[in-house]
Design a protein around this motif. Structure first.
Motif, PDB file in Angstrom:
ATOM      1  N   LYS A  91     -13.188  -0.436  -3.012  1.00 46.07           N
ATOM      2  CA  LYS A  91     -12.569  -1.603  -3.646  1.00 46.07           C
ATOM      3  C   LYS A  91     -11.528  -1.218  -4.693  1.00 46.07           C
ATOM      4  N   ASP A  92     -11.663  -0.036  -5.265  1.00 48.31           N
ATOM      5  CA  ASP A  92     -10.724   0.404  -6.285  1.00 48.31           C
ATOM      6  C   ASP A  92      -9.525   1.064  -5.619  1.00 48.31           C
ATOM      7  N   THR A  93      -8.350   0.514  -5.834  1.00 52.72           N
ATOM      8  CA  THR A  93      -7.169   1.002  -5.135  1.00 52.72           C
ATOM      9  C   THR A  93      -6.765   2.403  -5.572  1.00 52.72           C
ATOM     10  N   SER A  94      -7.005   2.723  -6.812  1.00 45.99           N
ATOM     11  CA  SER A  94      -6.691   4.062  -7.289  1.00 45.99           C
ATOM     12  C   SER A  94      -7.554   5.094  -6.576  1.00 45.99           C
ATOM     13  N   THR A  95      -8.833   4.773  -6.405  1.00 48.39           N
ATOM     14  CA  THR A  95      -9.744   5.678  -5.696  1.00 48.39           C
ATOM     15  C   THR A  95      -9.313   5.856  -4.246  1.00 48.39           C
ATOM     16  N   ALA A  96      -8.914   4.774  -3.606  1.00 53.91           N
ATOM     17  CA  ALA A  96      -8.469   4.855  -2.217  1.00 53.91           C
ATOM     18  C   ALA A  96      -7.267   5.774  -2.089  1.00 53.91           C
ATOM     19  N   GLY A  97      -6.352   5.667  -3.030  1.00 55.42           N
ATOM     20  CA  GLY A  97      -5.182   6.539  -2.996  1.00 55.42           C
ATOM     21  C   GLY A  97      -5.547   8.007  -3.125  1.00 55.42           C
ATOM     22  N   LYS A  98      -6.454   8.292  -4.023  1.00 55.49           N
ATOM     23  CA  LYS A  98      -6.872   9.686  -4.224  1.00 55.49           C
ATOM     24  C   LYS A  98      -7.598  10.224  -2.989  1.00 55.49           C
ATOM     25  N   LEU A  99      -8.407   9.375  -2.358  1.00 52.59           N
ATOM     26  CA  LEU A  99      -9.110   9.802  -1.142  1.00 52.59           C
ATOM     27  C   LEU A  99      -8.122  10.134  -0.033  1.00 52.59           C
ATOM     28  N   PHE A 100      -7.081   9.328   0.071  1.00 50.42           N
ATOM     29  CA  PHE A 100      -6.058   9.610   1.082  1.00 50.42           C
ATOM     30  C   PHE A 100      -5.305  10.892   0.741  1.00 50.42           C
TER      31      PHE A 100
ATOM     32  N   LEU B 255       0.763  -1.187   0.000  1.00 53.55           N
ATOM     33  CA  LEU B 255       0.000   0.000   0.000  1.00 53.55           C
ATOM     34  C   LEU B 255       0.775   1.206   0.000  1.00 53.55           C
ATOM     35  N   VAL B 256       0.084   2.242  -0.238  1.00 54.51           N
ATOM     36  CA  VAL B 256       0.828   3.382  -0.452  1.00 54.51           C
ATOM     37  C   VAL B 256       0.330   4.580   0.212  1.00 54.51           C
ATOM     38  N   LEU B 257       1.211   5.262   0.668  1.00 56.01           N
ATOM     39  CA  LEU B 257       0.826   6.477   1.276  1.00 56.01           C
ATOM     40  C   LEU B 257       0.813   7.516   0.213  1.00 56.01           C
TER      41      LEU B 257
ATOM     42  N   TYR C 260       0.705   0.065   3.953  1.00 59.78           N
ATOM     43  CA  TYR C 260      -0.470   0.899   4.196  1.00 59.78           C
ATOM     44  C   TYR C 260      -0.090   2.359   4.316  1.00 59.78           C
ATOM     45  N   LEU C 261      -1.080   3.201   4.231  1.00 58.20           N
ATOM     46  CA  LEU C 261      -0.947   4.638   4.372  1.00 58.20           C
ATOM     47  C   LEU C 261      -1.640   5.083   5.645  1.00 58.20           C
TER      48      LEU C 261
END
Length: 539
Positions: free
Chosen positions: A249-258, A17-19, A512-513
Motif C-alpha cells: 500500500k505504501d508507494t515509496s516501498t513499492a518503488g524500492k522493491l522494484f 507510477l514510476v519505474l 506503471y513500472l
C-alpha cells in the motif's frame, strides 16, 4: 465493475507510477526467476463473480476464469470459451458452440448449463449482485431484477451440453465486448453447492476454468499466486507458470522493491509521476478510469438533493489533479472523455454531452443554503469513506478541506479502511459519502451511466425518466445510434446534473513500472487490470 465494478482501484486509481530507477532490469535478482512478481494496492475482496465490485478482485477473476470471449493481446475481443457463434437475421438471438475440451480445475466439463446457472444466479434479486444491471441487454433481465419475473425466464438457454443460446432484448453492437466481462463467466454449480455461502471467499473454496488458478488466498491475507491451470483447454499457449502477488500500500516501498529487483511490476502513487517520468521502464497512458463520490441516499443529509448538488460542486477538480494527483483531468460527467464514439456520426460522447456538473463555489453555497433550510439545521456533519491506500487518503484529505472551506457549517470526517471493508460498508449502507474509482468493461456510455461505481443504483435511484431513457436506449433506439446517443445523454443529465446521485471527480491516467524482461503483458483496454495469459519472461 457498482460500486460496483465499484469500485475500485488497482494500485490506486489515477496513478502515476514510476519505474523507479532501474536502469538495467536484467541485473535484478529476478533475472533467472520464472516467476512474475507483482505488487498491487489492496487485497482480493471475493472470487465470486456475482459479488465483486473492485478492480483487485476483477483482475483475479479475469485471469482465473474465462467466458465466451476474452481480450487478446491487442485489446480486442476474441472467442474463448466458445469456439463459434452464429446469430439470426434480426441479430437478437446468438447461438454459441462451446469448446468440448474446456474443463474446470476440478476436472468437470465446462458446459452450457454452467453459463445458464451463473447468469441466472447473478440476476436473481436475492443474490444482490452489484453487477446485475450488466445483464440488462439479455431478454427479461430488467424485469427479473425488479422482481417482476423469475430468474429462469432470463434469455439464456442450454440447447445441449455444448450449445448456448442467448436471446437479447434488442441488437447491440458491443455484445462481444460485453461478454468478456466477469458477470458473464460460467460458474460450477457443484462447487457452489459444496461450499455454500463460503464459495469464492478463499482460493481453496473456488474452482476455475481460466488460464490460471488462484492459490494461497485465505480471504484476508496480503499475498497470493496465479499458477498455470493444467486443466485449461489452451494451456499449451500459456507460457507463464506462476505469478506471485503481494499487497504493497505504501508507494515509496513499492518503488524500492522494484528498484532492488524484488518485484517486476507496480503501479505507484501520484507523488512519483514527475520524478520518474524519464526512467527506463516507465509507462503512462490515459485511461477511462474515473474517480467519483457516491452518496447514501438513505441518510438524511445525503438523501437531500440540494446537499448532494452542493457537495458535487464544492471542490476544485483542477487543483486536485494538478496539486494532489499530479496526473489526469477534471471530469464533469460520469462518462469519461476519449472513450466512446457514435458509430454513425463519429462524435465523441463526452464532447457531445458536455459538462454535467462543475466546480462552482457560488452555486454550491446556494444549494447548501437550501439543504440546511430543508433539514432545519445550520451545522451538519458528514463522513467521507475511502480505502486506506496513500492516494485515496490524500484525495480524502483534499475533499475534506475543500468541502469544509466552501460549505459553511459543514464538518467532514474521513474514515479510511481496507478496500474489502470499504466495499462491505457501502453494501451495508454504512457510509454518508464514499470516494472510489471505477473503470469500464466495454466501450459504450451505458457502461458508466448504468454502472460506474454507483452503489445501490438499481434500488435507490427513483427517477422514472432515467430508467425510461435507459430502457429506450436498450430497445426502441438500439439500432438508431443518433437517437440512442441523445437518450443516453438525457439519462446522464437526470443522474448527474438534476439529481447528483453520483458526483464525478476526475479521469485518471495509468503510470506503471515494468521490468524489461517481461514480455506479452496485456493491460485491459479500459483500465488497469492485468492479463497474464500471454506473459513470457526473458532470462
Amino acid at each position: 465493475m457498482k460500486s460496483k465494478k465499484l469500485a475500485m482501484l488497482f494500485g490506486v486509481v489515477f496513478l502515476s507510477l514510476v519505474l523507479v530507477g532501474c536502469s538495467n532490469n536484467s541485473k535484478s535478482q529476478n533475472s533467472t526467476s520464472q516467476t512474475f512478481k507483482v505488487a498491487t494496492s489492496d487485497q482480493i475482496a471475493t472470487l465470486n463473480t456475482a459479488k465483486y465490485s473492485d478492480m483487485i478482485s476483477l483482475e483475479a477473476m479475469d485471469n482465473a476464469f474465462e467466458g465466451l470471449y476474452r481480450f487478446d493481446s491487442n485489446g480486442k475481443p476474441v472467442l474463448a470459451g466458445a469456439k463459434s457463434v452464429t446469430k439470426n437475421d434480426a441479430s437478437d438471438v446468438y447461438t454459441f458452440k462451446l469448446r468440448t475440451n474446456a474443463k474446470w480445475s476440478n476436472g468437470d466439463a465446462v458446459t452450457a448449463k454452467d453459463y445458464v446457472y451463473a447468469w441466472q444466479n447473478l440476476i436473481d434479486p436475492t443474490t444482490a449482485s452489484p453487477n446485475s444491471q450488466r445483464l440488462d441487454p439479455i431478454k427479461n433481465a430488467q424485469a427479473i431484477r425488479k422482481g417482476e419475473m423469475s430468474p429462469d425466464q432470463l434469455g439464456v438457454k442450454a440447447i445441449d451440453d455444448y450449445t448456448l443460446e442467448v436471446d437479447l432484448e434488442a441488437p447491440i453492437s458491443y455484445l462481444d465486448e460485453l461478454l468478456t466481462g466477469a458477470p458473464f463467466f460460467p460458474k460450477n454449480e457443484k462447487a457452489v453447492a459444496k461450499y455454500g455461502d463460503k464459495y469464492g471467499t478463499t482460493s481453496a473454496k473456488t474452482v476455475y476454468n481460466g488460464p490460471y488458478v488462484v492459490t494461497g488466498w485465505t480471504g484476508t491475507n496480503d499475498t497470493w499466486s496465479y499458477v498455470k491451470n493444467t486443466k485449461y483447454w489452451d494451456k499449451a499457449n500459456v507460457k507463464l507458470k506462476r505469478a506471485d502477488v503481494k499487497v504493497v500500500k505504501d508507494t515509496s516501498t513499492a518503488g524500492k522493491l522494484f528498484q532492488t529487483g524484488k518485484i517486476d511490476y507496480t503501479i505507484l502513487g501520484n507523488e512519483f509521476a514527475k520524478q520518474y517520468a524519464n526512467t527506463t521502464g516507465y509507462h503512462s497512458k490515459k485511461i477511462p478510469l474515473i474517480g467519483y463520490l457516491g452518496f447514501n441516499t438513505q441518510r438524511s443529509v445525503t438523501g437531500n438533493v440540494h446537499a448532494r448538488k452542493a457537495t458535487a460542486q464544492a471542490f476544485d477538480k483542477k487543483s486536485l489533479v494538478k496539486n494532489v494527483l499530479n496526473a489526469g483531468t477534471p471530469l464533469n460527467g460520469i462518462v469519461p472523455t476519449d472513450f466512446a464514439y457514435n458509430s454513425e456520426t463519429k462524435k465523441e460522447y463526452r464532447s457531445q454531452a458536455g459538462n454535467m456538473i462543475t466546480y462552482n463555489k457560488k452555486a454550491a453555497q446556494t444549494e447548501w443554503a437550501k439543504a440546511k433550510e430543508e433539514l432545519g439545521k445550520d451545522n451538519l456533519t458528514l463522513e467521507l469513506l475511502t480505502s486506506d491506500t496513500n492516494e485515496a487518503k490524500q484525495v480524502g484529505a483534499f475533499l475534506q478541506s475543500q468541502l469544509e472551506q466552501n460549505l459553511p457549517g459543514l464538518k467532514v470526517t474521513v474514515r479510511s479502511i481496507p478496500l474489502k471493508s470499504r466495499l462491505a460498508a457501502t453494501t451495508a449502507y454504512n457510509y454518508d459519502i464514499v470516494y472510489g474509482t471505477w473503470q469500464a468493461d466495454y466501450a459504450d456510455p451505458v457502461n458508466f451511466i448504468s454502472d460506474g461505481g454507483q452503489y445501490h443504483l438499481n434500488t435507490d435511484y427513483k427517477s422514472e425518466e432515467f430508467w425510461n431513457d435507459l430502457n429506450k436506449a436498450a430497445t426502441e433506439y438500439a439500432t438508431d445510434p443518433t437517437k440512442r446517443w441523445e437518450t443516453l445523454i438525457n439519462a446522464e443529465t437526470h443522474l448527474i446534473k438534476d439529481d447528483a446521485y453520483t458526483a464525478p471527480v476526475y479521469q485518471g491516467s495509468m503510470t506503471y513500472l515494468l521490468n524489461t524482461r517481461v514480455k506479452g503483458l496485456t493491460i485491459s483496454p479500459y483500465g488497469t487490470v492485468l492479463f497474464y495469459r500471454d506473459v513470457e519472461l526473458n532470462s
